[in-house]
Design a protein around this motif. Structure first.
Motif, PDB file in Angstrom:
ATOM      1  N   LEU A 102       0.835  -1.206   0.000  1.00 46.67           N
ATOM      2  CA  LEU A 102       0.000   0.000   0.000  1.00 46.67           C
ATOM      3  C   LEU A 102       0.866   1.250   0.000  1.00 46.67           C
ATOM      4  O   LEU A 102       0.618   2.182  -0.778  1.00 46.67           O
ATOM      5  N   LEU A 128       0.486   3.565  -3.119  1.00 45.60           N
ATOM      6  CA  LEU A 128      -0.479   4.624  -2.839  1.00 45.60           C
ATOM      7  C   LEU A 128       0.154   5.796  -2.098  1.00 45.60           C
ATOM      8  O   LEU A 128      -0.518   6.787  -1.832  1.00 45.60           O
ATOM      9  N   ALA A 173       0.877   6.288   4.259  1.00 38.13           N
ATOM     10  CA  ALA A 173      -0.216   6.885   5.038  1.00 38.13           C
ATOM     11  C   ALA A 173       0.373   7.592   6.244  1.00 38.13           C
ATOM     12  O   ALA A 173       1.374   7.159   6.812  1.00 38.13           O
ATOM     13  N   ALA A 196      -7.217   8.146   5.872  1.00 38.33           N
ATOM     14  CA  ALA A 196      -6.872   7.143   4.862  1.00 38.33           C
ATOM     15  C   ALA A 196      -6.506   5.854   5.585  1.00 38.33           C
ATOM     16  O   ALA A 196      -5.370   5.406   5.574  1.00 38.33           O
ATOM     17  N   ARG A 210      -7.652   2.159   2.100  1.00 38.79           N
ATOM     18  CA  ARG A 210      -6.464   2.024   1.250  1.00 38.79           C
ATOM     19  C   ARG A 210      -6.434   0.685   0.516  1.00 38.79           C
ATOM     20  O   ARG A 210      -6.029   0.622  -0.637  1.00 38.79           O
ATOM     21  N   ASP A 226      -8.676   1.079  -2.427  1.00 33.23           N
ATOM     22  CA  ASP A 226      -8.021   1.871  -3.474  1.00 33.23           C
ATOM     23  C   ASP A 226      -6.978   1.032  -4.216  1.00 33.23           C
ATOM     24  O   ASP A 226      -6.884   1.078  -5.444  1.00 33.23           O
TER      25      ASP A 226
END
Length: 174
Positions: free
Chosen positions: A12, A16, A19, A108, A113, A116
């Motif tokens: 992740l 992405l 976080a 998030a 996540r 996504d």
């Protein structure tokens, strides 16, 4: 060696963006958010339990916050669909849903996540995730959620993956 959860976090973050620590909502932080909510605005279902009737209100609130944080952690892996429905307003009177909406708003968190990530790199996608190991050996994944398993499986588009099961047969033994 990485646990399945650690691998998911790595995938992740690599694909992405990392976080913010406050967004991760891991149990050790989540319990404090829950404790604050149980002290300040407890849902009706929990208000009587955490009331300081017998002088044990703080201990009860802490115990409930710890139990709920562990539950929400499991929900992020196993019941992502439920959490996202709650955030969309489903079950407006449910105490757990109410607490989750208050705490998860604007964050998030892992459930969001993973959704996504799977939209970009899940089974329906042909895109290869970035910055994952070129070779992965997967052991002991009999008890992981379907979402976590999909994230692990997505690595096969980025490199070689060897998946080892605890059974010498492809057939179900039950």
């Amino acid at each position: 060696f990485l646990t399945p959860g650690e691998f998911v976090d790595m995938a992740l973050d690599a694909n992405l963006g990392a976080a913010a620590p406050a967004d991760r909502l891991r149990p050790e932080a989540l319990r404090w958010h829950l404790l604050r909510e149980l002290r300040e605005r407890p849902p009706a279902d929990y208000a009587r339990f955490v009331a300081d009737i017998d002088g044990a209100g703080e201990r009860k609130a802490w115990s409930l916050a710890c139990a709920l944080s562990e539950t929400f952690e499991k929900y992020q892996a196993w019941r992502r669909d439920l959490l996202l429905r709650w955030e969309a307003g489903a079950e407006p009177a449910d105490a757990q849903a109410l607490l989750w909406r208050r705490i998860a708003r604007g964050r998030a968190h892992r459930a969001r996540r993973i959704g996504d990530y799977l939209r970009q790199f899940g089974a329906e996608s042909v895109a290869a995730p970035r910055q994952l190991p070129p070779r992965l050996f997967v052991f002991a994944c009999q008890n992981v959620s379907p979402d976590v398993l999909q994230v692990i499986a997505s690595q096969a588009r980025a490199g070689e993956q060897d998946f080892f099961l605890h059974t010498p047969s492809r057939a179900y033994w039950g």
